[in-house]
Scaffold this active site. Structure first.
Site, PDB file in Angstrom:
ATOM      1  N   ASN A   7       0.862  -1.180   0.000  1.00 44.68           N
ATOM      2  CA  ASN A   7       0.000   0.000   0.000  1.00 44.68           C
ATOM      3  C   ASN A   7       0.902   1.235   0.000  1.00 44.68           C
ATOM      4  OD1 ASN A   7      -1.561   2.246   0.888  1.00 44.68           O
ATOM      5  ND2 ASN A   7      -3.101   0.853   1.688  1.00 44.68           N
ATOM      6  N   HIS A  43      -5.426   3.377  -1.613  1.00 46.41           N
ATOM      7  CA  HIS A  43      -6.681   3.697  -0.921  1.00 46.41           C
ATOM      8  C   HIS A  43      -6.933   5.200  -0.994  1.00 46.41           C
ATOM      9  CE1 HIS A  43      -9.351   2.937   2.880  1.00 46.41           C
ATOM     10  NE2 HIS A  43      -9.848   3.903   2.118  1.00 46.41           N
ATOM     11  N   ARG A  45      -8.918   8.485  -0.573  1.00 46.57           N
ATOM     12  CA  ARG A  45     -10.054   8.955   0.220  1.00 46.57           C
ATOM     13  C   ARG A  45     -10.660  10.188  -0.454  1.00 46.57           C
ATOM     14  NH1 ARG A  45      -7.006   6.169   4.018  1.00 46.57           N
ATOM     15  NH2 ARG A  45      -8.291   4.963   5.469  1.00 46.57           N
ATOM     16  N   HIS A  50      -3.826  11.853   0.481  1.00 49.63           N
ATOM     17  CA  HIS A  50      -2.603  11.124   0.119  1.00 49.63           C
ATOM     18  C   HIS A  50      -2.789  10.556  -1.281  1.00 49.63           C
ATOM     19  CE1 HIS A  50      -5.200   8.230   2.106  1.00 49.63           C
ATOM     20  NE2 HIS A  50      -4.820   8.584   3.305  1.00 49.63           N
ATOM     21  N   GLU A  73      -8.821   0.283  -2.913  1.00 45.91           N
ATOM     22  CA  GLU A  73      -9.740   0.139  -1.793  1.00 45.91           C
ATOM     23  C   GLU A  73     -10.280   1.493  -1.366  1.00 45.91           C
ATOM     24  OE1 GLU A  73      -7.293  -1.963   1.022  1.00 45.91           O
ATOM     25  OE2 GLU A  73      -6.483  -0.105   1.860  1.00 45.91           O
ATOM     26  N   HIS A 194      -3.823  -4.543   7.872  1.00 45.20           N
ATOM     27  CA  HIS A 194      -3.840  -3.399   8.779  1.00 45.20           C
ATOM     28  C   HIS A 194      -2.883  -3.659   9.941  1.00 45.20           C
ATOM     29  CE1 HIS A 194      -5.645   0.546   9.571  1.00 45.20           C
ATOM     30  NE2 HIS A 194      -5.300   0.303  10.824  1.00 45.20           N
TER      31      HIS A 194
END
Length: 243
Positions: A7, A43, A45, A50, A73, A194
């Protein structure tokens, strides 16, 4: 086979802090693949603090050229879904994040959220995008995740990481093992992610048939300590017995 998907959100966060393309997210992802990573996770958002939606396009091109999977994701907002449908990553992992959430901290309630998720999963699958739902290991009815159309679940592993090395760890790991088995018996494949890192990943992968782990924050910190090539060498050693 356990695939290590890196990630790269933290690299995107560093890039954004200076307002120019340095570090170059795509170049960083390419180096990860050069040194042994099996895929890339992103990921974005809604505030794109980021990862940006534009990163999906560039990373999709990189991953296709390298023959590896891109996992995108996020929370399924209309904008997020449009980007996913346009670039069609190999996998889309749906995560129940609030727009201003610092980081993911819980999974979907597959009963409460099922009717919201069902048409989204169907739409993605119609485009040949593999779907995964971020879930807590305490989720009992994995069959419901399968019934609403998911292909995989991603087990949210912070509870394991938080208690790693403590007397509670064995019981929590057993709970994750049971969750993976429930999912597999329901016809789902299983990912995990995670707060996994070089210290705790090996023990977690004693759980059979974890197909993919995504690691980001810890990976970047470990690279600062040890260098990217060494970190990926160590992760490859951990994952190799499970491939």
């Amino acid at each position: 086979m356990t695939v290590l998907s890196i990630n790269i959100n933290k690299i995107a966060l560093i890039r954004n802090s200076r307002g120019r393309n340095y570090p170059d997210v795509v170049a960083f992802a390419a180096r990860c693949l050069d040194f042994g990573a099996g895929g890339i996770t992103l990921h974005p958002r809604p505030d794109q603090r980021h990862a940006r939606y534009s990163d999906v396009a560039e990373l999709s091109e990189l991953c296709q050229a390298r023959g590896v999977e891109l996992n995108v994701e996020g929370y399924p907002t209309p904008e997020f879904l449009e980007v996913v449908k346009q670039y069609r990553p190999a996998q889309c992992t749906l995560v129940p994040d609030a727009p201003d959430q610092l980081t993911s901290d819980h999974g979907w309630d597959v009963h409460k959220d099922g009717e919201f998720l069902r048409p989204i999963l169907a739409e993605l699958k119609a485009l040949n995008i593999r779907t995964s739902l971020f879930v807590d290991y305490t989720t009992q009815d994995m069959a419901q995740a399968k019934a609403i159309g998911a292909d995989r679940v991603e087990l949210y592993t912070e509870p394991y990481a938080e208690h790693f090395g403590t007397p509670a760890c064995d019981a929590i790991l057993a709970g994750f093992h049971a969750a993976a088995l429930r999912a597999q018996e329901a016809g789902l494949e299983v990912n995990a992610g995670h707060d996994l890192n070089l210290d705790n990943l090996g023990q977690f992968l004693t759980i059979p048939n974890i197909l993919e782990v995504s690691i980001g924050h810890a990976f970047v910190v470990e690279c600062l300590d040890l260098g990217m090539q060494e970190v990926l060498r160590r992760y490859s050693q951990i994952c190799q017995p499970h491939q």
